[in-house]
Design an enzyme around this catalytic site. Sequence first.
Site, PDB file in Angstrom:
ATOM      1  N   HIS A 131      32.553 -63.008 -21.267  1.00 40.47           N
ATOM      2  CA  HIS A 131      31.668 -63.721 -20.352  1.00 40.47           C
ATOM      3  C   HIS A 131      32.461 -64.302 -19.182  1.00 40.47           C
ATOM      4  O   HIS A 131      33.481 -64.942 -19.385  1.00 40.47           O
ATOM      5  CB  HIS A 131      30.934 -64.827 -21.109  1.00 40.47           C
ATOM      6  CG  HIS A 131      29.919 -65.528 -20.295  1.00 40.47           C
ATOM      7  ND1 HIS A 131      29.694 -66.870 -20.417  1.00 40.47           N
ATOM      8  CD2 HIS A 131      29.056 -65.082 -19.343  1.00 40.47           C
ATOM      9  CE1 HIS A 131      28.738 -67.225 -19.575  1.00 40.47           C
ATOM     10  NE2 HIS A 131      28.336 -66.153 -18.921  1.00 40.47           N
TER      11      HIS A 131
ATOM     12  N   ASP B 243      36.058 -49.813  -2.154  1.00 40.08           N
ATOM     13  CA  ASP B 243      36.147 -48.594  -1.362  1.00 40.08           C
ATOM     14  C   ASP B 243      37.588 -48.093  -1.359  1.00 40.08           C
ATOM     15  O   ASP B 243      38.475 -48.711  -1.956  1.00 40.08           O
ATOM     16  CB  ASP B 243      35.601 -48.814   0.052  1.00 40.08           C
ATOM     17  CG  ASP B 243      36.355 -49.873   0.854  1.00 40.08           C
ATOM     18  OD1 ASP B 243      37.545 -50.141   0.568  1.00 40.08           O
ATOM     19  OD2 ASP B 243      35.755 -50.432   1.790  1.00 40.08           O
TER      20      ASP B 243
ATOM     21  N   HIS C  37      35.402 -61.524   4.019  1.00 41.95           N
ATOM     22  CA  HIS C  37      36.202 -60.423   3.475  1.00 41.95           C
ATOM     23  C   HIS C  37      37.597 -60.879   3.050  1.00 41.95           C
ATOM     24  O   HIS C  37      38.098 -60.444   2.003  1.00 41.95           O
ATOM     25  CB  HIS C  37      36.290 -59.289   4.500  1.00 41.95           C
ATOM     26  CG  HIS C  37      36.957 -58.057   3.990  1.00 41.95           C
ATOM     27  ND1 HIS C  37      36.467 -57.326   2.927  1.00 41.95           N
ATOM     28  CD2 HIS C  37      38.084 -57.422   4.390  1.00 41.95           C
ATOM     29  CE1 HIS C  37      37.260 -56.295   2.698  1.00 41.95           C
ATOM     30  NE2 HIS C  37      38.254 -56.331   3.575  1.00 41.95           N
TER      31      HIS C  37
ATOM     32  N   TYR D  50      33.457 -52.332   4.225  1.00 43.45           N
ATOM     33  CA  TYR D  50      33.063 -53.497   3.414  1.00 43.45           C
ATOM     34  C   TYR D  50      32.257 -53.129   2.173  1.00 43.45           C
ATOM     35  O   TYR D  50      31.589 -53.980   1.597  1.00 43.45           O
ATOM     36  CB  TYR D  50      32.317 -54.538   4.260  1.00 43.45           C
ATOM     37  CG  TYR D  50      33.140 -55.006   5.428  1.00 43.45           C
ATOM     38  CD1 TYR D  50      34.199 -55.877   5.234  1.00 43.45           C
ATOM     39  CD2 TYR D  50      32.883 -54.544   6.717  1.00 43.45           C
ATOM     40  CE1 TYR D  50      34.984 -56.290   6.305  1.00 43.45           C
ATOM     41  CE2 TYR D  50      33.658 -54.949   7.791  1.00 43.45           C
ATOM     42  CZ  TYR D  50      34.710 -55.824   7.576  1.00 43.45           C
ATOM     43  OH  TYR D  50      35.486 -56.229   8.635  1.00 43.45           O
ATOM     44  N   ALA D  51      32.323 -51.899   1.727  1.00 43.80           N
ATOM     45  CA  ALA D  51      31.608 -51.468   0.521  1.00 43.80           C
ATOM     46  C   ALA D  51      32.453 -51.793  -0.706  1.00 43.80           C
ATOM     47  O   ALA D  51      33.097 -50.928  -1.300  1.00 43.80           O
ATOM     48  CB  ALA D  51      31.276 -49.983   0.596  1.00 43.80           C
ATOM     49  N   ASN D  52      32.457 -53.072  -1.044  1.00 42.40           N
ATOM     50  CA  ASN D  52      33.227 -53.587  -2.179  1.00 42.40           C
ATOM     51  C   ASN D  52      32.373 -54.630  -2.878  1.00 42.40           C
ATOM     52  O   ASN D  52      31.602 -55.337  -2.231  1.00 42.40           O
ATOM     53  CB  ASN D  52      34.509 -54.283  -1.691  1.00 42.40           C
ATOM     54  CG  ASN D  52      35.331 -53.431  -0.761  1.00 42.40           C
ATOM     55  OD1 ASN D  52      35.874 -52.418  -1.163  1.00 42.40           O
ATOM     56  ND2 ASN D  52      35.414 -53.833   0.502  1.00 42.40           N
TER      57      ASN D  52
END
Length: 139
Positions: A20, A28, A106, A128-130
């Site tokens: 948990h 990316d 970011h 920014y595809a994270n």
Amino acid sequence: MKRGVLLNAPLSALVAQMGHTDEITVCDAGLPIPAGPERIDLALMAGTPNLQTVLKALLTDLVVEKVIMASEIKLISPDTHQALLDQIETHSLEQGKPIAIEYCLHEEFKTRSRQSKAIVRSGEITPYANLILCAGVAF
């Protein structure tokens, strides 16, 4: 042979070890990966596999209570942002528990990724595809 959906051995082991609030960064191809977290590099070439495919595989076995993304994705890559939100909402309904969405700059995201148990690198090339997946509990 493993019978489940998630066949990648390192990813399967990672999900099995999650507790948990433990975190996994899914990134990316360009996100710098710091020393410390386990590095699981799935990138084959630009765009393969994409972030959504990697996320789909992880979500077959992982309970998620929160997702963190860089706020820049909303302006720079709005289509990818919406697709990720849709995917997260679908998973929330499937797991029967809400998933909180948080945003940070970011640079803060890169710092936060250091505390992940692992960083899973995709072949995604969208800016920014994270995201950081924060594990929930299955009960």
